[in-house]
Design a protein around this motif. Structure first.
Motif, mmCIF file in Angstrom:
data_model
loop_
_atom_site.group_PDB
_atom_site.id
_atom_site.type_symbol
_atom_site.label_atom_id
_atom_site.label_comp_id
_atom_site.label_asym_id
_atom_site.label_seq_id
_atom_site.Cartn_x
_atom_site.Cartn_y
_atom_site.Cartn_z
ATOM 1 N N SER A 215 -34.854 0.861 -8.105
ATOM 2 C CA SER A 215 -33.266 1.505 -9.393
ATOM 3 C C SER A 215 -32.101 -0.160 -9.555
ATOM 4 N N LEU A 216 -31.721 -0.117 -10.153
ATOM 5 C CA LEU A 216 -30.579 -0.708 -9.894
ATOM 6 C C LEU A 216 -29.835 0.036 -9.636
ATOM 7 N N ALA A 217 -29.783 1.128 -9.629
ATOM 8 C CA ALA A 217 -28.247 2.319 -9.133
ATOM 9 C C ALA A 217 -28.768 2.562 -8.108
ATOM 10 N N LEU A 218 -30.008 2.459 -7.721
ATOM 11 C CA LEU A 218 -29.831 2.946 -5.753
ATOM 12 C C LEU A 218 -29.839 1.640 -5.354
ATOM 13 N N LYS A 219 -29.896 0.259 -5.402
ATOM 14 C CA LYS A 219 -29.452 -1.260 -5.273
ATOM 15 C C LYS A 219 -27.721 -0.843 -4.741
ATOM 16 N N LEU A 220 -26.910 -0.678 -5.942
ATOM 17 C CA LEU A 220 -25.870 -0.828 -5.129
ATOM 18 C C LEU A 220 -25.393 0.206 -4.777
ATOM 19 N N THR A 221 -26.028 2.129 -4.729
ATOM 20 C CA THR A 221 -25.418 2.344 -3.851
ATOM 21 C C THR A 221 -25.608 2.027 -2.530
ATOM 22 N N LEU A 222 -27.045 1.258 -2.080
ATOM 23 C CA LEU A 222 -26.853 1.042 -0.810
ATOM 24 C C LEU A 222 -26.095 -0.380 -0.415
ATOM 25 N N ALA A 223 -25.399 -1.089 -1.752
ATOM 26 C CA ALA A 223 -24.400 -2.377 -1.173
ATOM 27 C C ALA A 223 -24.135 -2.706 -0.299
ATOM 28 N N PRO A 224 -23.030 -1.073 0.282
ATOM 29 C CA PRO A 224 -22.241 -1.608 1.073
ATOM 30 C C PRO A 224 -22.969 -1.346 2.621
ATOM 31 N N LEU A 225 -24.306 -0.767 2.617
ATOM 32 C CA LEU A 225 -24.559 -1.053 3.740
ATOM 33 C C LEU A 225 -26.168 -1.938 4.104
ATOM 34 N N LEU A 226 -25.801 -3.287 2.145
ATOM 35 C CA LEU A 226 -27.211 -4.342 2.493
ATOM 36 C C LEU A 226 -25.439 -4.836 2.962
ATOM 37 N N VAL A 227 -24.847 -5.354 2.466
ATOM 38 C CA VAL A 227 -23.346 -6.439 2.998
ATOM 39 C C VAL A 227 -23.461 -6.581 4.487
ATOM 40 N N HIS B 290 -40.506 -9.189 3.060
ATOM 41 C CA HIS B 290 -40.736 -7.961 4.198
ATOM 42 C C HIS B 290 -40.931 -7.843 5.205
ATOM 43 N N GLN B 291 -41.934 -8.884 5.701
ATOM 44 C CA GLN B 291 -42.279 -9.164 7.152
ATOM 45 C C GLN B 291 -41.476 -9.594 8.444
ATOM 46 N N PHE B 292 -40.363 -10.491 7.756
ATOM 47 C CA PHE B 292 -39.137 -11.318 8.671
ATOM 48 C C PHE B 292 -39.010 -10.278 9.545
ATOM 49 N N PRO B 293 -38.768 -10.594 11.165
ATOM 50 C CA PRO B 293 -38.453 -9.707 12.001
ATOM 51 C C PRO B 293 -36.705 -9.829 12.708
ATOM 52 N N LEU B 294 -36.268 -10.384 11.748
ATOM 53 C CA LEU B 294 -35.155 -10.550 12.566
ATOM 54 C C LEU B 294 -34.140 -9.491 11.199
ATOM 55 N N PRO C 268 -32.881 -6.089 9.607
ATOM 56 C CA PRO C 268 -33.153 -4.913 10.029
ATOM 57 C C PRO C 268 -33.529 -4.308 8.508
ATOM 58 N N GLN C 269 -34.169 -2.739 8.516
ATOM 59 C CA GLN C 269 -34.004 -1.935 6.807
ATOM 60 C C GLN C 269 -32.814 -1.278 6.971
ATOM 61 N N PRO C 270 -32.575 -1.044 5.807
ATOM 62 C CA PRO C 270 -33.797 -1.142 4.454
ATOM 63 C C PRO C 270 -33.128 -2.827 4.037
ATOM 64 N N LEU C 271 -32.885 -3.358 4.868
ATOM 65 C CA LEU C 271 -32.267 -4.859 4.017
ATOM 66 C C LEU C 271 -34.059 -6.010 3.647
ATOM 67 N N ARG C 272 -34.221 -5.418 5.093
ATOM 68 C CA ARG C 272 -35.594 -6.229 4.759
ATOM 69 C C ARG C 272 -36.843 -5.577 3.385
ATOM 70 N N MET D 114 -35.124 -7.227 0.221
ATOM 71 C CA MET D 114 -35.324 -8.936 0.541
ATOM 72 C C MET D 114 -36.644 -8.726 0.278
ATOM 73 N N GLY D 115 -37.831 -8.144 0.526
ATOM 74 C CA GLY D 115 -38.958 -8.088 0.672
ATOM 75 C C GLY D 115 -39.862 -7.904 -1.135
ATOM 76 N N ARG D 116 -39.178 -6.808 -1.227
ATOM 77 C CA ARG D 116 -39.462 -6.704 -2.536
ATOM 78 C C ARG D 116 -38.899 -8.027 -3.728
ATOM 79 N N ASP D 117 -37.320 -7.770 -3.449
ATOM 80 C CA ASP D 117 -37.112 -9.378 -4.514
ATOM 81 C C ASP D 117 -37.483 -10.237 -4.540
ATOM 82 N N ALA D 118 -37.995 -10.596 -3.429
ATOM 83 C CA ALA D 118 -39.301 -11.499 -3.059
ATOM 84 C C ALA D 118 -40.219 -12.190 -3.366
ATOM 85 N N ARG D 119 -40.741 -10.344 -3.832
ATOM 86 C CA ARG D 119 -42.217 -10.708 -4.766
ATOM 87 C C ARG D 119 -41.933 -10.664 -5.999
#
Length: 241
Positions: free
Chosen positions: A2-14, A159-163, A165-169, A172-177
């Motif tokens: 959900s967009l809400a969860l993505k916004l919640t995680l935004a500081p960590l993802l950035v 979602h398999q890129f070794p570089l 970290p989670q939850p960014l991987r 990004m993997g979900r977005d790519a799919r």
């Protein structure tokens, strides 16, 4: 997600994205010629348009990058004299790929292969807008470069890129799919466009040293799969004499 969860995680993802970018080594594009001719038989003119994966980032030379494996395998599978041209630049989005070919005006081709999409995900280009940009690229190649068929490589399993970290991987993997699924649906509506699914599992052993770009094993699998698809779906009768 959900967009809400993505916004919640935004500081960590950035924070993760910035940290990843700082520690990732900057790899050059593969060295070597970006055009050539290989094989015997009917002439088949091939144009490859792409981002860093098209440019061969992750391996030292074009011979063992996508262009090398694709052109060699296509010459064998299609029993053709493949005249190939590579137009690629690291870091570009689908929209920027269109600008690049418009600027460089590559020679006319029978078939084009587009290797794009990861930078659309990185830049958070909306899915439908990214599809529109790819449609514009395909339309331009058909109208101005004589291309009769445009083949889109799939987005990789980010979602398999070794570089990353989670939850960014995972995100990004979900977005790519989502991007890849939309690309496949759109390609399915066009007779002169195709999307080639390629099943591949990524780990550190087949990736480049940065854990983000393909290594030689990935380029080999993808180049061979794309070549086989072109040889089957683009018969000799559709090429120029």
């Amino acid at each position: 997600m959900s967009l809400a969860l993505k916004l919640t995680l935004a500081p960590l993802l950035v924070a993760q994205a910035l940290s990843t970018r700082r520690r990732a080594p900057v790899l050059p594009e593969a060295a070597g010629p970006r055009s050539g001719e290989i094989g015997d038989g009917r002439r088949l003119r091939l144009l490859i348009v792409g981002d860093s994966s098209g440019a061969g980032v992750g391996v030292p030379t074009q011979d063992i990058a996508l262009a090398g494996y694709l052109s060699r395998t296509l010459a064998l599978e299609a029993r053709a004299k493949v005249q190939w041209q590579l137009v690629a630049r690291s870091g570009i989005t689908s929209a920027q790929a269109l600008e690049l070919v418009q600027s460089e005006r590559p020679p006319r081709a029978d078939v084009a292969v587009a290797v794009l999409g990861v930078n659309d995900v990185i830049d958070q280009v909306p899915v439908q807008r990214a599809v529109q940009h790819r449609a514009a690229l395909a339309d331009w190649l058909i109208a101005h470069a004589g291309v009769r068929h445009v083949v889109f490589a799939p987005l990789p399993p980010v979602h398999q890129f070794p570089l990353l970290p989670q939850p960014l991987r995972w995100i990004m993997g979900r977005d790519a799919r989502r991007h890849d699924e939309a690309l496949a649906r759109w390609a399915g509506t066009r007779e002169n466009v195709s999307h080639v699914p390629i099943a591949i599992t990524l780990d550190a052993s087949c990736m480049a040293s940065d854990g983000f770009h393909p290594g030689e094993p990935v380029y080999r699998v993808c180049g061979e799969a794309l070549a086989r698809h072109i040889a089957i779906t683009f018969p000799a009768s559709e090429t120029h004499p």
